[in-house]
Scaffold this active site. Sequence first.
Site, short mmCIF file in Angstrom:
data_model
loop_
_atom_site.label_atom_id
_atom_site.label_comp_id
_atom_site.label_asym_id
_atom_site.label_seq_id
_atom_site.Cartn_x
_atom_site.Cartn_y
_atom_site.Cartn_z
N ASP A 65 0.86 -1.20 0.00
CA ASP A 65 0.00 0.00 0.00
C ASP A 65 0.89 1.24 0.00
O ASP A 65 2.12 1.13 0.08
CB ASP A 65 -0.99 -0.01 1.19
CG ASP A 65 -0.31 -0.29 2.53
OD1 ASP A 65 0.94 -0.19 2.61
OD2 ASP A 65 -1.01 -0.61 3.49
N ASN A 134 -6.63 -0.49 14.70
CA ASN A 134 -8.08 -0.61 14.53
C ASN A 134 -8.45 -1.91 13.79
O ASN A 134 -9.60 -2.09 13.40
CB ASN A 134 -8.64 0.61 13.79
CG ASN A 134 -8.11 0.72 12.36
OD1 ASN A 134 -7.28 -0.08 11.93
ND2 ASN A 134 -8.58 1.72 11.63
N HIS A 136 -7.18 -2.94 10.85
CA HIS A 136 -7.04 -2.94 9.38
C HIS A 136 -5.90 -3.85 8.94
O HIS A 136 -4.96 -4.12 9.71
CB HIS A 136 -6.87 -1.51 8.83
CG HIS A 136 -5.56 -0.84 9.13
ND1 HIS A 136 -5.46 0.53 9.28
CD2 HIS A 136 -4.32 -1.31 9.31
CE1 HIS A 136 -4.19 0.85 9.52
NE2 HIS A 136 -3.49 -0.25 9.56
N GLU A 141 -9.74 -0.50 5.83
CA GLU A 141 -10.17 -0.02 7.13
C GLU A 141 -11.49 -0.69 7.54
O GLU A 141 -12.28 -1.09 6.68
CB GLU A 141 -10.40 1.50 7.05
CG GLU A 141 -9.17 2.32 6.67
CD GLU A 141 -8.24 2.63 7.84
OE1 GLU A 141 -8.15 1.80 8.77
OE2 GLU A 141 -7.60 3.69 7.80
P1 PGA Z 1 2.80 -1.12 12.41
O1 PGA Z 1 1.55 -0.72 11.57
O2 PGA Z 1 3.39 -2.33 11.76
O3 PGA Z 1 3.72 0.04 12.36
O4 PGA Z 1 2.32 -1.42 13.78
C1 PGA Z 1 0.64 -1.66 11.18
C2 PGA Z 1 -0.53 -0.98 10.55
O5 PGA Z 1 -0.95 0.08 11.01
O6 PGA Z 1 -1.04 -1.52 9.55
#
Ligand code: PGA
Length: 235
Positions: A65, A134, A136, A141
């Site tokens: 992404d 959250n 995702h 999302e």
């Molecule tokens: P992080 O992020 O690996 O930095 O915890 C994961 C995400 O928010 O998809």
Amino acid sequence: MRIRLCQDAAELARTAAGLMIDEIRRKPDLLLCAATGGSPEGAYAELTSRRDQFPQDRLRILKLDEWGGLAPDDPRTCGYYLQTRLLDPLNISPDRFFGFDSQPADPAAEAARVQALIEREGPIDVCVLGIGLNGHIAMNEPADSLQAGCHVAALSESTLAHPMLHGAGPLPAYGLTTGMANLFQSRHVLLLISGAHKREITRRLLERRISTGLPASLLWMHPAVTCLIDQEAAG
Ligand code: PGA
């Protein structure tokens, strides 16, 4: 989903890198879909430090992404992250790296371009994912319904508060992301969960209830997910 508990972030990184190396040895032209952020950082460092253990000359990498609207040379982009942590150390030539541009003139057309790329190059062999606070995965999302293919995503407040976006410059106006079907067509998903801040979302994921309100929970339906959780996230 196969859950493996790891003692700490270092063991998680070693285990994840070991799994990736086994897969690349089996299939040197493997298509690795790579998340960014904190979760896979140790695994990528371990992988690149062990680059004498697997072939890299045919390995292909797909960016999971991207933050939409950031300048391409902005060090907060997912592209910059992968360039410095994977592409440069593994010498991945530009023709073996695929992903969304961060600042396309037409974001919907950019999503369609990457969707076509995945259809040509895919399916993804190994998909490395983290989980958002959250729930995702990629930038899918929580919502009443989720999108199948690559798309332009509206980003939640918690996603926009991600540490990758700290520092100078405006926040992204939107996200560009692979969709749930892109992720589900992956042969093997490697979900990495590390750190005490992930304890609550880990607890929710491990309830094994499937809901689009927690996009990562759909991974319970995928036949080949390895989920590595460190002690701090497991609580
Ligand atoms: P992080 O992020 O690996 O930095 O915890 C994961 C995400 O928010 O998809």
